[in-house]
Design an enzyme around this catalytic site. Structure first.
Site, PDB file in Angstrom:
ATOM      1  N   HIS A 139      92.574  45.111 -28.684  1.00 33.74           N
ATOM      2  CA  HIS A 139      92.144  46.192 -29.569  1.00 33.74           C
ATOM      3  C   HIS A 139      92.963  47.423 -29.197  1.00 33.74           C
ATOM      4  O   HIS A 139      92.718  48.040 -28.160  1.00 33.74           O
ATOM      5  CB  HIS A 139      90.642  46.434 -29.404  1.00 33.74           C
ATOM      6  CG  HIS A 139      89.822  45.238 -29.811  1.00 33.74           C
ATOM      7  ND1 HIS A 139      88.654  44.876 -29.190  1.00 33.74           N
ATOM      8  CD2 HIS A 139      90.049  44.313 -30.782  1.00 33.74           C
ATOM      9  CE1 HIS A 139      88.177  43.778 -29.774  1.00 33.74           C
ATOM     10  NE2 HIS A 139      89.008  43.418 -30.730  1.00 33.74           N
TER      11      HIS A 139
ATOM     12  N   GLU B 123      91.886  50.885 -27.768  1.00 33.61           N
ATOM     13  CA  GLU B 123      91.215  50.920 -26.465  1.00 33.61           C
ATOM     14  C   GLU B 123      92.271  51.144 -25.382  1.00 33.61           C
ATOM     15  O   GLU B 123      92.573  50.292 -24.554  1.00 33.61           O
ATOM     16  CB  GLU B 123      90.414  49.622 -26.280  1.00 33.61           C
ATOM     17  CG  GLU B 123      89.294  49.522 -27.322  1.00 33.61           C
ATOM     18  CD  GLU B 123      88.691  48.131 -27.480  1.00 33.61           C
ATOM     19  OE1 GLU B 123      87.874  47.948 -28.401  1.00 33.61           O
ATOM     20  OE2 GLU B 123      89.036  47.219 -26.701  1.00 33.61           O
TER      21      GLU B 123
ATOM     22  N   HIS C 223      89.173  45.819 -22.100  1.00 29.55           N
ATOM     23  CA  HIS C 223      88.770  46.503 -23.339  1.00 29.55           C
ATOM     24  C   HIS C 223      88.120  47.856 -23.046  1.00 29.55           C
ATOM     25  O   HIS C 223      87.871  48.211 -21.897  1.00 29.55           O
ATOM     26  CB  HIS C 223      87.731  45.644 -24.083  1.00 29.55           C
ATOM     27  CG  HIS C 223      88.294  44.427 -24.725  1.00 29.55           C
ATOM     28  ND1 HIS C 223      88.472  44.313 -26.073  1.00 29.55           N
ATOM     29  CD2 HIS C 223      88.737  43.259 -24.187  1.00 29.55           C
ATOM     30  CE1 HIS C 223      88.990  43.127 -26.361  1.00 29.55           C
ATOM     31  NE2 HIS C 223      89.157  42.453 -25.234  1.00 29.55           N
TER      32      HIS C 223
ATOM     33  N   GLU D   1      84.867  45.848 -19.920  1.00 27.75           N
ATOM     34  CA  GLU D   1      84.689  46.982 -20.841  1.00 27.75           C
ATOM     35  C   GLU D   1      84.597  48.292 -20.058  1.00 27.75           C
ATOM     36  O   GLU D   1      83.830  48.397 -19.105  1.00 27.75           O
ATOM     37  CB  GLU D   1      83.403  46.801 -21.660  1.00 27.75           C
ATOM     38  CG  GLU D   1      83.362  45.547 -22.521  1.00 27.75           C
ATOM     39  CD  GLU D   1      84.153  45.667 -23.826  1.00 27.75           C
ATOM     40  OE1 GLU D   1      84.655  46.771 -24.131  1.00 27.75           O
ATOM     41  OE2 GLU D   1      84.244  44.636 -24.536  1.00 27.75           O
TER      42      GLU D   1
END
Ligand SMILES: [Zn+2]
Length: 375
Positions: free
Chosen positions: A167, A170, A260, A336
């Protein structure tokens, strides 16, 4: 002097509705280039030195993650080196930044950008190490190079894979990789040294070059969300996953990290592969051990807040981390980091930042080393 707003630069993205009065600037967050996803913004304002700006993002309520704007503060910079948070509010529909720049030119962004130029510089400097091979896996749809750093001893049996920025918005993920690579190549870092005696590292610092330069949050130049392409990637739609997956099957994988950022949660956390029907008690124990070791290695990491239990669905195996556990049986995690801040240890000036992401990247080598030794 009139206010000027521009975005024609690397990762720049905004739609300007009106900018005729500094106190009533109206903007829309731009969609990803080929997908109906709005979240990333990055633009420059000139002509507002010592002028109070009120910038209203009218479509914030329709963005991909409206929760991302709750308790969120945008970042700003005068030199694109030092980024700081600016007062930001969200009423459920409109997000508003109130800021008075102290210089003629100022940049605003969703998160501290990681430029294509910095990406190339990371590859350039890494390849100067005798421990590194800089590998070209192929080309993206826009014709950018999909590069990988292979670090360490080719004779090492174990292979560690770390990928970032599936992504592209990010950006904290590539800051993380920069810190990790620096630690791996630092001859004074004992975790780096020991990790490289245990395994060879395959690192893809930027999985989505086109989306990064186009200023997309989540998709590539074909509009594909790469973290839903792992079951059936194609060169036409998702060459980035196709090429990396092919190389993984060629060399093998003993530990996988997919890095991420999360729009909503103000914490660092991991998502594992426990939703897989074939997930064994042994795999669960290895995952738990990694989490426990990571908590010791970095106080920024925690496991109280996260996605929680997610059911196994048809979509699960299209995601990188569960796909890798399924295909290779190895420890595989999605990491994350927050766009907002670490609520357990907030930094009112910078929030979560590139520098904190890089420190987390350095600290990951400690649980990685323990995991390699336990195998
Ligand atoms: Zn992501």
């Amino acid at each position: 002097m009139p206010i000027k707003i521009s975005h024609q630069f690397d990762a720049g993205a905004i739609d300007v509705l009106r900018a005729d009065a500094p106190s009533a600037i109206e903007l829309n967050i731009r969609k990803d280039s080929h997908a109906d996803i709005t979240q990333w913004f990055f633009f420059r304002v000139q002509g507002a030195r010592e002028t109070a700006l009120t910038m209203r993002f009218l479509n914030a309520g329709q963005s991909a993650y409206p929760d991302g704007w709750k308790d969120y503060e945008a970042v700003a910079s005068y030199d694109r080196e030092t980024w700081f948070r600016v007062p930001t509010s969200f009423d459920g529909q409109v997000m508003t930044i109130d800021h008075t720049p102290t210089h003629d030119s100022v940049y605003y962004a969703y998160f501290e950008p990681y430029s294509w130029e910095r990406h190339l510089a990371l590859l350039d400097s890494a390849q100067l190490s005798p421990l590194v091979q800089l590998v070209d896996l192929g080309s993206t749809i826009d014709g950018r190079d999909l590069n990988m750093l292979v670090i360490g001893n080719p004779a090492a049996e174990k292979k560690v894979w770390v990928i970032a920025r599936q992504h592209p918005g990010e950006t904290m993920a590539e800051w993380f990789v920069e810190g990790m690579v620096e630690a791996l190549l630092d001859p004074a870092n004992p975790f780096g040294r020991q990790c490289l005696t245990e395994a060879e590292f395959y690192v893809v610092p930027n999985m989505n070059p086109d989306g990064s330069v186009r200023g997309n949050l989540r998709t590539n130049a074909a509009g594909a969300n790469l973290n839903r392409e792992w079951m059936n990637p194609t060169m036409a739609r998702s060459p980035e996953v196709f090429l990396v997956r092919e190389k993984m099957h060629e060399v093998g994988c003993d530990l996988f990290l997919d890095v991420h950022g999360d729009e909503g949660l103000p914490y660092v956390f991991v998502a594992g592969s426990e939703s897989l029907p074939e997930f064994t008690a042994e795999q669960a124990a290895a995952q738990q051990k990694f989490i426990a070791d990571f908590k010791i290695a970095s106080p920024d990491f925690q496991d109280e807040h996260g996605y929680g239990a997610t059911p196994f669905t048809a979509e699960t195996l299209t995601m990188g981390s569960p796909y890798v556990t399924h295909a290779f049986g190895c420890l595989s995690l999605t990491l994350e980091m927050p766009f907002k801040d670490n609520a357990n240890d907030p930094d009112p000036e910078a929030g979560w930042s590139g520098a904190r992401s890089a420190e987390l990247g350095k600290s990951i080598l400690q649980p990685v080393l323990q995991a390699l030794r336990a195998q």
